[in-house]
Design a protein around this motif. Structure first.
Motif, PDB file in Angstrom:
ATOM      1  N   PRO A 168       0.817  -1.229   0.000  1.00 32.05           N
ATOM      2  CA  PRO A 168       0.000   0.000   0.000  1.00 32.05           C
ATOM      3  C   PRO A 168       0.841   1.265   0.000  1.00 32.05           C
ATOM      4  N   ASP A 169       1.991   1.226   0.710  1.00 31.95           N
ATOM      5  CA  ASP A 169       2.845   2.413   0.784  1.00 31.95           C
ATOM      6  C   ASP A 169       4.281   2.001   0.431  1.00 31.95           C
ATOM      7  N   PRO A 170       4.671   2.111  -0.869  1.00 31.67           N
ATOM      8  CA  PRO A 170       6.030   1.723  -1.250  1.00 31.67           C
ATOM      9  C   PRO A 170       7.090   2.767  -0.948  1.00 31.67           C
ATOM     10  N   ALA A 171       6.706   3.884  -0.331  1.00 34.44           N
ATOM     11  CA  ALA A 171       7.665   4.963  -0.076  1.00 34.44           C
ATOM     12  C   ALA A 171       8.873   4.504   0.731  1.00 34.44           C
ATOM     13  N   PRO A 172       8.729   3.663   1.793  1.00 33.15           N
ATOM     14  CA  PRO A 172       9.918   3.242   2.552  1.00 33.15           C
ATOM     15  C   PRO A 172      10.934   2.461   1.723  1.00 33.15           C
ATOM     16  N   LEU A 173      10.502   1.913   0.572  1.00 32.69           N
ATOM     17  CA  LEU A 173      11.401   1.100  -0.240  1.00 32.69           C
ATOM     18  C   LEU A 173      12.249   1.940  -1.198  1.00 32.69           C
ATOM     19  N   ARG A 174      11.935   3.218  -1.337  1.00 28.48           N
ATOM     20  CA  ARG A 174      12.697   4.059  -2.268  1.00 28.48           C
ATOM     21  C   ARG A 174      14.145   4.175  -1.821  1.00 28.48           C
ATOM     22  N   ARG A 175      14.358   4.292  -0.507  1.00 26.63           N
ATOM     23  CA  ARG A 175      15.727   4.413  -0.013  1.00 26.63           C
ATOM     24  C   ARG A 175      16.523   3.152  -0.326  1.00 26.63           C
ATOM     25  N   THR A 176      15.886   1.970  -0.223  1.00 33.24           N
ATOM     26  CA  THR A 176      16.561   0.710  -0.562  1.00 33.24           C
ATOM     27  C   THR A 176      16.948   0.684  -2.035  1.00 33.24           C
ATOM     28  N   LEU A 177      16.035   1.117  -2.908  1.00 34.83           N
ATOM     29  CA  LEU A 177      16.322   1.121  -4.337  1.00 34.83           C
ATOM     30  C   LEU A 177      17.471   2.070  -4.671  1.00 34.83           C
ATOM     31  N   VAL A 178      17.464   3.248  -4.072  1.00 38.23           N
ATOM     32  CA  VAL A 178      18.527   4.215  -4.353  1.00 38.23           C
ATOM     33  C   VAL A 178      19.876   3.697  -3.850  1.00 38.23           C
ATOM     34  N   ALA A 179      19.893   3.146  -2.631  1.00 36.30           N
ATOM     35  CA  ALA A 179      21.146   2.611  -2.080  1.00 36.30           C
ATOM     36  C   ALA A 179      21.663   1.450  -2.920  1.00 36.30           C
ATOM     37  N   ALA A 180      20.754   0.557  -3.377  1.00 32.01           N
ATOM     38  CA  ALA A 180      21.169  -0.582  -4.192  1.00 32.01           C
ATOM     39  C   ALA A 180      21.745  -0.112  -5.529  1.00 32.01           C
ATOM     40  N   TRP A 181      21.112   0.895  -6.144  1.00 31.21           N
ATOM     41  CA  TRP A 181      21.603   1.393  -7.436  1.00 31.21           C
ATOM     42  C   TRP A 181      23.002   1.979  -7.293  1.00 31.21           C
ATOM     43  N   TRP A 182      23.217   2.818  -6.290  1.00 34.52           N
ATOM     44  CA  TRP A 182      24.531   3.430  -6.110  1.00 34.52           C
ATOM     45  C   TRP A 182      25.580   2.388  -5.724  1.00 34.52           C
ATOM     46  N   THR A 183      25.205   1.411  -4.924  1.00 33.52           N
ATOM     47  CA  THR A 183      26.160   0.352  -4.553  1.00 33.52           C
ATOM     48  C   THR A 183      26.566  -0.453  -5.772  1.00 33.52           C
ATOM     49  N   LEU A 184      25.596  -0.795  -6.627  1.00 31.90           N
ATOM     50  CA  LEU A 184      25.923  -1.541  -7.837  1.00 31.90           C
ATOM     51  C   LEU A 184      26.811  -0.719  -8.760  1.00 31.90           C
ATOM     52  N   LEU A 185      26.543   0.576  -8.861  1.00 28.91           N
ATOM     53  CA  LEU A 185      27.386   1.454  -9.689  1.00 28.91           C
ATOM     54  C   LEU A 185      28.819   1.483  -9.159  1.00 28.91           C
ATOM     55  N   ALA A 186      28.982   1.695  -7.845  1.00 26.31           N
ATOM     56  CA  ALA A 186      30.321   1.781  -7.261  1.00 26.31           C
ATOM     57  C   ALA A 186      31.056   0.445  -7.370  1.00 26.31           C
ATOM     58  N   ALA A 187      30.362  -0.669  -7.108  1.00 27.84           N
ATOM     59  CA  ALA A 187      31.001  -1.983  -7.191  1.00 27.84           C
ATOM     60  C   ALA A 187      31.431  -2.304  -8.615  1.00 27.84           C
ATOM     61  N   THR A 188      30.624  -1.929  -9.602  1.00 32.14           N
ATOM     62  CA  THR A 188      30.976  -2.190 -10.999  1.00 32.14           C
ATOM     63  C   THR A 188      32.183  -1.372 -11.422  1.00 32.14           C
ATOM     64  N   VAL A 189      32.230  -0.099 -11.006  1.00 35.99           N
ATOM     65  CA  VAL A 189      33.401   0.730 -11.316  1.00 35.99           C
ATOM     66  C   VAL A 189      34.648   0.139 -10.665  1.00 35.99           C
ATOM     67  N   ALA A 190      34.524  -0.318  -9.420  1.00 34.09           N
ATOM     68  CA  ALA A 190      35.665  -0.926  -8.733  1.00 34.09           C
ATOM     69  C   ALA A 190      36.137  -2.179  -9.462  1.00 34.09           C
ATOM     70  N   LEU A 191      35.209  -3.017  -9.894  1.00 34.40           N
ATOM     71  CA  LEU A 191      35.587  -4.220 -10.641  1.00 34.40           C
ATOM     72  C   LEU A 191      36.287  -3.866 -11.946  1.00 34.40           C
ATOM     73  N   LEU A 192      35.848  -2.792 -12.576  1.00 35.47           N
ATOM     74  CA  LEU A 192      36.440  -2.390 -13.847  1.00 35.47           C
ATOM     75  C   LEU A 192      37.877  -1.914 -13.667  1.00 35.47           C
ATOM     76  N   VAL A 193      38.131  -1.068 -12.668  1.00 31.31           N
ATOM     77  CA  VAL A 193      39.485  -0.533 -12.498  1.00 31.31           C
ATOM     78  C   VAL A 193      40.421  -1.578 -11.870  1.00 31.31           C
ATOM     79  N   LEU A 194      39.856  -2.543 -11.125  1.00 29.89           N
ATOM     80  CA  LEU A 194      40.691  -3.582 -10.521  1.00 29.89           C
ATOM     81  C   LEU A 194      40.953  -4.743 -11.474  1.00 29.89           C
ATOM     82  N   ARG A 195      40.309  -4.730 -12.627  1.00 27.04           N
ATOM     83  CA  ARG A 195      40.411  -5.865 -13.540  1.00 27.04           C
ATOM     84  C   ARG A 195      41.853  -6.096 -13.988  1.00 27.04           C
TER      85      ARG A 195
END
Length: 603
Positions: A168-195
């Motif tokens: 009924p109220d998906p608002a509390p999940l927005r913070r999870t989505l934003v944190a997951a997106w930024w974490t995936l972005l940072a982890a992918t960049v780290a994997l790329l430069v560490l390759r």
């Protein structure tokens, strides 16, 4: 919740040998062979396709100097081979070939072997093939891989939870989505430069080399990481659009269906960047394996990421969460678990290859650990389903505020009306202690705790899965073991170097060759070198073998001085295991020194 799995990941990741999934099946020339004339090429054949590097080959002459070779290439255009051209003026003696390639599932593998031209040298050039992984680089790389798995599970799972379970109220999940997106972005960049440093086995500082990063962007793992970064841009736009659609109360069925289809395409695209870079991309039945890997990752995300979303919903919902939302997730999770079981069984069969590999390889043992953890997770899920059923079937009075009874008017005269008799209490489920709001609160707390246990176990499962994807499959381990015996049954020799001190004159070494280094009869050759690396004459050299685990030995070796080296035609080692080899060198009439080394004797 994250600290424990990360520690488990680092401990498991650093406890075993370096990840090497492509098994070397043959070399041309073969290891240890003596050729009449110098070969034109050195060719390696692997169990799967491999990627080549600029330093894939280093060939050293008998004196330890590097031989100028051509650029590494393929033999007959086959992706599972590596070949390098040799100069035509190779002299007589023993040559050492150190090689390093990248497996099709993106993990580096290296090794070395020797061949001789004319006749063998007295000693082969010492070569350090280097570690397959730098410990710090490997630790950072594994941590980034774990975070990328965790982030994609939260991102896809939370989005699926909103779309399929409709809280009924998906608002509390927005913070999870934003944190997951930024974490995936940072982890992918780290994997790329560490390759680049990960493939080269060097320290993290090598990630700052622009040329190395440029080379990474031309390789398949680098391209897949770039594709993942590219998909994160439309994924962010999709999340923004989906949030607006939810706020607009999901206007129009066609728009909702189109939005869902776009979300599925993006999720499949992200999953493909993992499947195309790991075990599924190499070996047998690649198309089926890729499909299975994508489904497995998406089902994992829907289940485990949905658990985190449900946990957030249960924690933040005021008043009680909609019971239908919980029921929808229960049905969704059941479907995801079914897909996980089917794809997991197939991938386990494909990775193991045999029942013996289940307990005889690191991959099999990790797989057993994952199965046990998943069984615990399913048990916790079963408890959660019971709480869910209780919450859904709870009478409406539990979820709705009790009505205040109307006051009965009192007559002006006459006796007071008889008080109503209380109704007998109805039997309730043991978990439904209390009445009204109190019972609903008990159910919500029970469900929250059960889901919390699921989420913690799921995080550990994700950590073991990350380690599992970086562990050689059972099939590769068995192929590597078979490759240890070259065609024709000629087994490679076991060579051990033992340093010792010679008093004031410095230190020396004893190079001991045990041929073939297996159970049964073995020939032994020993050469003593002085402090300057030249051959040294000693009055006596004794050798013995002991197997402490089986209380076998010591088995004394009758070494004879052959004028420059010591040898024994036969020493019988009856059992496989880790033997203790003791060398005693008498350096003068009154001085001697003893040193021991542990060697592995195979069957």
């Amino acid at each position: 919740m994250l600290l424990g799995p990360v520690l488990v990941l680092l401990l498991l990741g650093g406890a075993g040998p370096a990840s090497a999934h492509a098994a070397l099946t043959s070399t041309d020339p073969a290891d240890g062979t003596v050729l009449r004339r110098a070969p034109a090429h050195v060719t390696l054949t692997f169990s799967e396709s491999v990627g080549l590097r600029d330093d894939s080959f280093r060939v050293l002459d008998p004196g330890g100097h590097r031989v100028h070779t051509g650029e590494a290439g393929r033999a007959g255009g086959r992706a599972d081979t590596a070949r390098v051209a040799l100069p035509g003026e190779l002299g007589e003696g023993t040559y050492t070939v150190a090689w390093r390639v990248v497996s099709a599932d993106s993990h580096p593998v290296s090794g070395a072997f020797t061949f001789s031209v004319g006749k063998p040298s007295r000693t082969a050039a010492p070569v350090d093939t280097g570690p397959t992984e730098d410990p710090l680089t490997a630790g950072l790389h594994k941590t980034a891989r774990y975070l990328s798995y965790l982030a994609v599970a939260l991102l896809v799972g939370t989005a699926a939870f909103v779309a399929l379970c409709r809280p009924p109220d998906p608002a509390p999940l927005r913070r999870t989505l934003v944190a997951a997106w930024w974490t995936l972005l940072a982890a992918t960049v780290a994997l790329l430069v560490l390759r680049a440093p990960y493939e080269a086995g060097t320290g993290p500082s090598a990630a700052l080399d622009p040329a190395a990063l440029g080379d990474t962007l031309t390789t398949r793992p680098g391209v897949l990481l770039l594709v993942r970064l590219g998909l994160l841009v439309p994924a962010a736009l999709y999340l923004v659009h989906a949030a607006r659609t939810v706020r607009a109360d999901r206007r129009g069925g066609r728009r909702t269906a189109l939005t869902g289809a776009v979300g599925v395409v993006l999720a499949v695209g992200l999953a493909l960047t993992w499947a195309a870079a790991e075990h599924a991309s190499a070996g047998t039945q690649v198309p089926v394996a890729m499909t299975s890997s994508v489904l497995h990752l998406l089902a994992t995300a829907v289940w485990l990421g949905g658990l985190a979303a449900l946990l957030t919903t249960l924690r933040s919902a005021r008043p009680a969460p909609d019971a239908t939302t919980v029921a929808r997730f229960s049905r969704t999770a059941f479907t995801a678990v079914t897909v996980l079981v089917v794809t997991g069984v197939y991938q386990s069969w494909r990775g193991l290859g045999s029942w013996q590999a289940l307990t005889g390889t690191a991959y099999g043992r990790l797989l057993l650990a994952k199965v046990i953890l998943v069984a615990v997770l399913l048990a916790a899920a079963a408890v959660s389903r019971r709480w869910t059923a209780a919450l859904v079937t709870e009478p409406a009075a539990v979820r709705e505020p009790a009505r205040v009874p109307e006051r009965v008017p009192q007559p002006a005269v006459g006796p007071p009306p008889e008080a109503p008799r209380p109704e007998a209490p109805r039997p309730t489920h043991p978990s439904r202690a209390g009445t009204g709001t109190e019972t609903g609160s008990v159910l919500r707390r029970g469900l929250y705790r059960s889901v919390l246990v699921e989420a913690v176990v799921a995080a550990v499962v994700l950590g073991v899965t990350t380690v599992l994807t970086a562990t050689p499959p059972g099939r590769s381990a068995e192929e590597a073991a078979r490759a240890a015996v070259p065609a024709g049954g000629v087994l490679p020799a076991s060579v051990t170097t033992i340093p010792f001190e010679i008093g004031d004159s410095g230190s020396g070494t004893v190079q001991i060759t045990l041929d073939p280094g297996r159970t049964g009869d073995n020939a032994v050759q020993a050469v003593v070198f002085g402090p300057d690396g030249s051959l040294a004459a000693v009055p006596e050299l004794r050798l013995s073998f002991t197997l402490p685990d089986k209380q076998v030995g010591p088995i004394e070796v009758d070494l004879l001085d052959r004028g420059g080296y010591w040898s024994a035609n036969t020493v019988t080692l009856p059992l496989p295991g880790t033997w203790t080899m003791k060398a005693t060198v008498r350096v003068s009439e009154i001085d001697q020194v003893s040193e021991t080394r542990r060697i592995r004797v195979e069957r």
